[in-house]
Design a protein around this motif. Structure first.
Motif, PDB file in Angstrom:
ATOM      1  N   PHE A  34      36.799  40.842  48.409  1.00 16.97           N
ATOM      2  CA  PHE A  34      36.792  39.444  48.797  1.00 16.97           C
ATOM      3  C   PHE A  34      36.543  38.558  47.590  1.00 16.97           C
ATOM      4  CE2 PHE A  34      35.548  41.541  52.785  1.00 16.97           C
ATOM      5  CZ  PHE A  34      36.536  41.038  53.599  1.00 16.97           C
ATOM      6  N   THR A  35      37.185  37.398  47.568  1.00 21.60           N
ATOM      7  CA  THR A  35      36.969  36.472  46.462  1.00 21.60           C
ATOM      8  C   THR A  35      35.738  35.626  46.744  1.00 21.60           C
ATOM      9  OG1 THR A  35      38.383  34.812  47.497  1.00 21.60           O
ATOM     10  CG2 THR A  35      39.415  36.295  45.914  1.00 21.60           C
ATOM     11  N   SER A  36      35.024  35.297  45.702  1.00 26.79           N
ATOM     12  CA  SER A  36      33.832  34.478  45.826  1.00 26.79           C
ATOM     13  C   SER A  36      33.795  33.506  44.657  1.00 26.79           C
ATOM     14  CB  SER A  36      32.574  35.339  45.820  1.00 26.79           C
ATOM     15  OG  SER A  36      31.441  34.523  45.829  1.00 26.79           O
ATOM     16  N   VAL A  37      33.708  32.246  44.980  1.00 23.48           N
ATOM     17  CA  VAL A  37      33.645  31.228  43.939  1.00 23.48           C
ATOM     18  C   VAL A  37      32.322  31.338  43.188  1.00 23.48           C
ATOM     19  CG1 VAL A  37      33.647  28.742  43.517  1.00 23.48           C
ATOM     20  CG2 VAL A  37      35.160  29.715  45.231  1.00 23.48           C
ATOM     21  N   LYS A  38      31.264  31.751  43.883  1.00 18.79           N
ATOM     22  CA  LYS A  38      29.946  31.855  43.269  1.00 18.79           C
ATOM     23  C   LYS A  38      29.947  32.856  42.110  1.00 18.79           C
ATOM     24  CE  LYS A  38      25.142  32.732  44.435  1.00 18.79           C
ATOM     25  NZ  LYS A  38      24.216  33.133  45.477  1.00 18.79           N
ATOM     26  N   ASN A  39      30.718  33.949  42.222  1.00 23.18           N
ATOM     27  CA  ASN A  39      30.765  34.946  41.163  1.00 23.18           C
ATOM     28  C   ASN A  39      31.492  34.437  39.923  1.00 23.18           C
ATOM     29  OD1 ASN A  39      29.438  36.723  42.810  1.00 23.18           O
ATOM     30  ND2 ASN A  39      31.307  37.693  43.534  1.00 23.18           N
TER      31      ASN A  39
END
Length: 118
Positions: A34-39
């Protein structure tokens, strides 16, 4: 020989044709997760990393002071007590307040940001 024809067909089709590339490429969840902007975010302020590691740096300073004043046994004993207290938790679905750890660190009498806004 049907087995030979199948292997020839398999070897003649490049796999790259089946994968999407370019600006319209879809995200492959099985390979990338899953993509995460936080990472992908970088620290927004130079002091942000320092604030995240404040407690660790504070503990290291306290251990160095204890070692210089009382000898090697004092910080080792305190670290052993920290580890023992961290292992004691509530049930998995309940949030642990770590009162014993706060008492060992001397934070039990201080009201901080985390105490008010959790």
């Amino acid at each position: 020989n049907s087995r030979g024809a199948a292997s020839l067909l398999k070897d003649s089709i490049p796999i790259a044709e089946f994968s999407a590339s370019g600006p319209f490429e879809g995200h492959d969840l099985l390979r990338r997760g899953f993509t995460s902007v936080k990472n992908e975010l970088l620290p927004s302020h130079p002091l942000e990393l320092s604030e995240k590691n404040f407690q660790l740096n504070h503990d290291k300073t306290n251990f160095a002071t204890l070692r210089n004043i009382q000898g090697l046994h004092a910080p080792l004993k305190l670290q052993m007590e920290f580890r023992a207290v961290k292992q004691v938790q509530r049930l998995p679905f309940l949030h642990s307040s770590n009162v014993a750890l706060d008492t060992l660190r001397g934070n039990d009498e201080c009201i901080s940001f985390e105490d008010i806004l959790n």
